[in-house]
Scaffold this active site. Structure first.
Site, PDB file in Angstrom:
ATOM      1  N   CYS A 119      21.508  42.268  31.631  1.00 35.18           N
ATOM      2  CA  CYS A 119      21.967  41.724  32.830  1.00 35.18           C
ATOM      3  C   CYS A 119      22.449  42.423  33.885  1.00 35.18           C
ATOM      4  CB  CYS A 119      23.216  40.512  32.704  1.00 35.18           C
ATOM      5  SG  CYS A 119      22.620  39.196  31.801  1.00 35.18           S
ATOM      6  N   HIS A 244      26.239  39.912  39.288  1.00 31.07           N
ATOM      7  CA  HIS A 244      25.386  39.266  38.204  1.00 31.07           C
ATOM      8  C   HIS A 244      25.833  38.012  38.436  1.00 31.07           C
ATOM      9  CE1 HIS A 244      23.585  37.927  34.861  1.00 31.07           C
ATOM     10  NE2 HIS A 244      24.346  37.860  34.186  1.00 31.07           N
ATOM     11  N   ASN A 274      21.488  31.766  35.106  1.00 32.94           N
ATOM     12  CA  ASN A 274      21.711  33.073  34.972  1.00 32.94           C
ATOM     13  C   ASN A 274      20.368  33.556  34.541  1.00 32.94           C
ATOM     14  OD1 ASN A 274      22.135  35.568  33.597  1.00 32.94           O
ATOM     15  ND2 ASN A 274      24.167  34.665  32.496  1.00 32.94           N
TER      16      ASN A 274
END
Length: 318
Positions: A119, A244, A274
């Site tokens: 990520c 993020h 996500n």
């Protein structure tokens, strides 16, 4: 923005993004597992996410996003001499994604490599692109974050199936007389390597949600402040904070502790889920497209995730 004396500058020329067309809502998931819209929103803040069909790979997503960033930059494919792809969801490790993305876009014989810090990958890749231009190793760089997390998720496991999604975001980075990308702050917490893990090629992604939540909400706001300090930017002067898109509660906690009271806070996770390495460029590209941020403003990027790893920098919005 501060950079070392005597160093040439680099800046982001343009962003681009791409999402698959299929929307999966919380109600859709509640039809196949024990969950509901209220439970999902209260824990991670997500209302819906995009999922790619079997016929659409992470390479396809990257090509779409990279092509849009290139078109918006005003450069031609012949101007690009380095391609960096951040991803952790390739079905096969060889060949890498970057060479295939470059070829599909018509970029001839660039340097091409992948970055896998999950990520935080886009911020790592952006830092490398910035340094490559400043060192004279590259002139113009295409940086892409692309993920097809759906192929690594157990769709009967509500701990992960409600969170992760597919998408891609990209940026074109070029030289600049004035710096548009601040110094990177990056690091890792390798003792927590198994907090987010895919054990082998026959396994699904597993996440220790509470471990990640505690780490992200306690360890990362000092990193965000250090990024601003190294760039010579007061958090109050930020136009945007683009972390993020892991969990809405994590985003709101870090933003509150950072004290960026004048910044637009990216909350793309609500409608995008996500998307790991894609989430930061995807979110900022969509914010630019909607007119939520203006060219020339300063944005703090902060990636964090599996490894555990983190990285971030302040950028000037193109």
């Amino acid at each position: 923005m501060k950079i070392p004396q005597g160093s040439p500058g680099a800046k982001i020329l343009a962003f681009g993004h791409y999402q698959p067309s299929q929307v999966v809502t919380n109600d859709d998931l509640s039809a196949t597992m024990e969950t509901d819209d209220a439970w999902i929103q209260s824990r991670v803040g997500i209302k819906e996410r995009r999922i790619a069909p079997d016929s659409e790979s992470e390479i396809d997503l990257a090509v779409q996003a990279g092509g849009k960033a290139l078109a918006a930059s005003g450069l031609s494919v012949s101007d690009i001499d380095l391609v960096i792809v951040a991803t952790c969801t390739l079905e096969t490790q060889i060949p890498n994604a970057a060479g295939r993305v470059a070829t599909r876009l018509g970029i001839d014989a660039p340097g091409a490599f992948d970055v896998n810090t999950a990520c935080s990958g886009f911020c790592y890749a952006l830092a490398v692109a910035n340094d490559a231009i400043r060192a004279g190793s590259a002139t113009n760089v295409l940086v892409v974050g692309t993920e097809k997390l759906s192929q690594w998720i157990d769709w009967t496991d509500r701990a992960t199936a409600v969170i992760f999604a597919d998408g891609a975001g990209a940026a074109v980075v070029g030289p600049s007389d004035t710096p548009g990308i601040g110094p990177v702050v990056w690091g890792s917490a390798g003792d927590k390597f198994d907090a987010i893990i895919i054990k082998d090629r026959d396994s699904f992604l597993h996440q220790e949600g509470q471990t990640v939540f505690r780490w992200a909400t306690t360890a990362l706001h000092p990193v965000a402040k250090e990024i601003c300090e190294r760039a010579g930017v007061d958090p109050a002067d930020l136009a945007a904070f683009v972390p993020h898109q892991a969990n809405l509660r994590i985003i709101e906690t870090i933003a509150r502790k950072l004290g960026a009271e004048n910044a637009v806070i990216a909350k793309d996770i609500v409608l995008a889920g996500n998307t790991s390495a894609a989430s930061i460029p995807l979110a900022l590209s969509r914010m630019i497209e909607r007119g939520e941020v203006q060219p020339g403003g300063l944005a703090l990027l902060l990636g964090f995730g599996a490894g555990l790893t983190y990285a971030g920098q302040v950028i000037e919005i193109p």
